[in-house]
Design a protein around this motif. Sequence first.
Motif, short mmCIF file in Angstrom:
data_model
loop_
_atom_site.label_atom_id
_atom_site.label_comp_id
_atom_site.label_asym_id
_atom_site.label_seq_id
_atom_site.Cartn_x
_atom_site.Cartn_y
_atom_site.Cartn_z
N LEU A 181 0.52 -0.92 0.01
CA LEU A 181 0.49 -0.30 0.55
C LEU A 181 0.90 1.18 -0.11
N ALA A 182 0.75 2.02 -1.28
CA ALA A 182 1.86 3.20 -1.17
C ALA A 182 1.76 4.01 -0.02
N ILE A 204 -0.24 1.79 -5.56
CA ILE A 204 1.21 2.59 -5.89
C ILE A 204 -0.10 3.97 -7.24
N TYR A 205 1.15 5.17 -6.48
CA TYR A 205 0.96 5.72 -7.31
C TYR A 205 1.51 5.63 -8.88
N LEU A 257 -4.24 -0.48 -9.31
CA LEU A 257 -4.04 -1.90 -8.81
C LEU A 257 -2.65 -2.50 -9.89
N CYS A 258 -1.85 -2.26 -8.71
CA CYS A 258 0.09 -2.78 -9.77
C CYS A 258 -0.55 -4.59 -9.90
N VAL A 259 -0.48 -5.37 -10.38
CA VAL A 259 0.54 -7.04 -10.55
C VAL A 259 1.43 -7.28 -11.49
N SER A 260 1.98 -8.40 -11.40
CA SER A 260 3.28 -8.78 -12.55
C SER A 260 2.22 -9.37 -13.42
#
Length: 312
Positions: A99-100, A149-150, A275-278
């Motif tokens: 969490l940013a 993330i930002y 939302l960041c995922v691989s």
Amino acid sequence: MSVDFRKLRSFVKIVDTGSVSRAAAILRTAQPALSQQIAALEAHFKHKLLIRSNVGITPTEAGLILYRHAQLMLKQIDQAQIDINQSARSVAGRVSIGLATYSTSSALSLPLLREMKAKHPKIVVHINDSFGHILSELIMTGKMDMALIYAADPIKGVTLQPLFREEMFLVSPPGMELPGDPAEPLPVSALNELSLLLPSKGHLLRRLIDEALARARATPDVVSEIESVPALGAAVLDGLGSTILPASVVTETSGFAGAHVRALTKPVIDATVSLCVSDHLPLSEPALAARSVLLDIVGKLMSSHHQGIRPA
């Protein structure tokens, strides 16, 4: 020679620690045995995997490729063992979520933990909101499952799903006098020579703030760079200076109780939370369950019309 998971686990641990001796101590294995395992891997893949120097051990280009694949394989075999060991039908395992820091997303940690406990009590949730790591890099290497993330622009190695935009507000000590009507937005130019407490220059939020200050031709007095939300709240309430944060971080953090929050304008400072995922490592079943819960919580956040929060 066959490549077994024990050799891969040893290789990953050596890369993570940067030292055969430290990896041997953690794995409780003799150093010569670890060296033999690395030699066997290098013989199998016909490439040098590690570079040894006086300052430690680093992976070669081939080593980095094997490291990424090994992370995925070890993660999958660990999850397979968890799945096999579970007698109940409910989803079980472990999920790690970033969490940013200094973002509204950090205020989602408690609702997320509550919902996960209620819906998926056998999933262990690991939350990371520290400054010490770049969350997208942890996602790329498989050390973390997902993160808020930002970010709005593409990042190599990950997939971004923009969720919302959040506006930044000036947060000042109680009773501090500022120009204009307290109920009206304050022009960023009015921050000239104001004492500010800000994140370090490596944080995206700091870069956004610096860009807005430059556009408004304002030069505040940055008295401290603080990488701790509790320490920042204490410093603001102690009268050491003001800061710039999303409003929800202030309202959801008890350490800011009593601080004055005021909108900023000319220019408005805002950022996209994604939302960041691989883009190459599949999400495990626990991670898929956690993503569903997280997106549901974000949806509720959007529908509750929090101050300074709007659709991406």
